[in-house]
Scaffold this motif. Structure first.
Motif, PDB file in Angstrom:
ATOM      1  N   ASP A   1       0.782  -1.097   0.032  1.00 20.88           N
ATOM      2  CA  ASP A   1      -0.022  -0.268   0.124  1.00 20.88           C
ATOM      3  C   ASP A   1       0.776   1.077  -0.175  1.00 20.88           C
ATOM      4  O   ASP A   1       1.773   1.322   0.660  1.00 20.88           O
ATOM      5  CB  ASP A   1      -0.775  -0.171   1.110  1.00 20.88           C
ATOM      6  N   ILE A   2       0.431   2.231  -0.782  1.00 30.53           N
ATOM      7  CA  ILE A   2       1.304   3.339  -1.061  1.00 30.53           C
ATOM      8  C   ILE A   2       1.415   4.312   0.328  1.00 30.53           C
ATOM      9  O   ILE A   2       2.724   4.705   0.673  1.00 30.53           O
ATOM     10  CB  ILE A   2       0.782   4.444  -2.207  1.00 30.53           C
ATOM     11  N   GLN A   3       0.522   4.183   1.043  1.00 33.44           N
ATOM     12  CA  GLN A   3       0.547   5.039   2.372  1.00 33.44           C
ATOM     13  C   GLN A   3       1.546   4.413   3.469  1.00 33.44           C
ATOM     14  O   GLN A   3       2.332   5.025   4.204  1.00 33.44           O
ATOM     15  CB  GLN A   3      -0.970   5.316   3.032  1.00 33.44           C
ATOM     16  N   LEU A   4       1.231   3.044   3.287  1.00 34.86           N
ATOM     17  CA  LEU A   4       2.283   2.241   4.475  1.00 34.86           C
ATOM     18  C   LEU A   4       3.724   2.335   3.795  1.00 34.86           C
ATOM     19  O   LEU A   4       4.486   2.546   4.586  1.00 34.86           O
ATOM     20  CB  LEU A   4       1.843   0.917   4.408  1.00 34.86           C
TER      21      LEU A   4
ATOM     22  N   LEU B   1       9.417   4.419   4.523  1.00 34.17           N
ATOM     23  CA  LEU B   1      10.530   4.652   3.288  1.00 34.17           C
ATOM     24  C   LEU B   1      11.523   5.540   4.189  1.00 34.17           C
ATOM     25  O   LEU B   1      12.802   5.432   4.133  1.00 34.17           O
ATOM     26  CB  LEU B   1      10.038   5.523   2.147  1.00 34.17           C
ATOM     27  N   GLU B   2      11.083   6.668   4.990  1.00 35.59           N
ATOM     28  CA  GLU B   2      12.109   7.271   5.534  1.00 35.59           C
ATOM     29  C   GLU B   2      12.714   6.736   6.729  1.00 35.59           C
ATOM     30  O   GLU B   2      14.120   7.000   6.576  1.00 35.59           O
ATOM     31  CB  GLU B   2      11.267   8.586   6.522  1.00 35.59           C
TER      32      GLU B   2
END
Length: 107
Positions: free
Chosen positions: A2-5, A10-11
């Motif tokens: 999922d893009i939000q996850l 990522l950071e």
């Protein structure tokens, strides 16, 4: 994923990589892509934001196989931020894992 996850972790993955060693942009993409599917277009805005927040700095280093490269290095405030984010990650991870396993969190 999922893009939000993905955006959420990522950071932390970038900071972990830079905590281990200084890296240039493509090297970071290569390392993080082993965990999360990302492109160069995803990582450079994040690097710029982390640099603006004073969590990263960079230096230019000559390359034997092409033009000089911009290496990113985590700063002291970046290390503190990274450690806080890492601690928060494990706290959330453990709580969610317990919840999904049906562990009563009120015990």
């Amino acid at each position: 994923m999922d893009i939000q996850l993905k955006k959420g972790v990522l950071e932390l993955c970038v900071l972990e990589s830079l905590y281990r060693k200084d890296c240039y942009g493509y090297e970071l993409v290569d390392q993080v892509s082993k965990i999360i599917d990302i492109s160069e277009g995803t990582i450079y805005p994040l690097l710029k934001r982390l640099q603006n927040d004073k969590y990263l700095e960079y230096y230019i280093k000559e390359s034997s196989v092409g033009p000089p490269r911009k290496y990113y290095k985590i700063t002291l405030s970046g290390i503190e931020h990274y450690k806080n984010q890492r601690e928060e990650w494990f706290r959330i991870f453990n709580s969610v894992t317990d919840f999904l396993k049906g562990v009563d969190i009120n015990e």
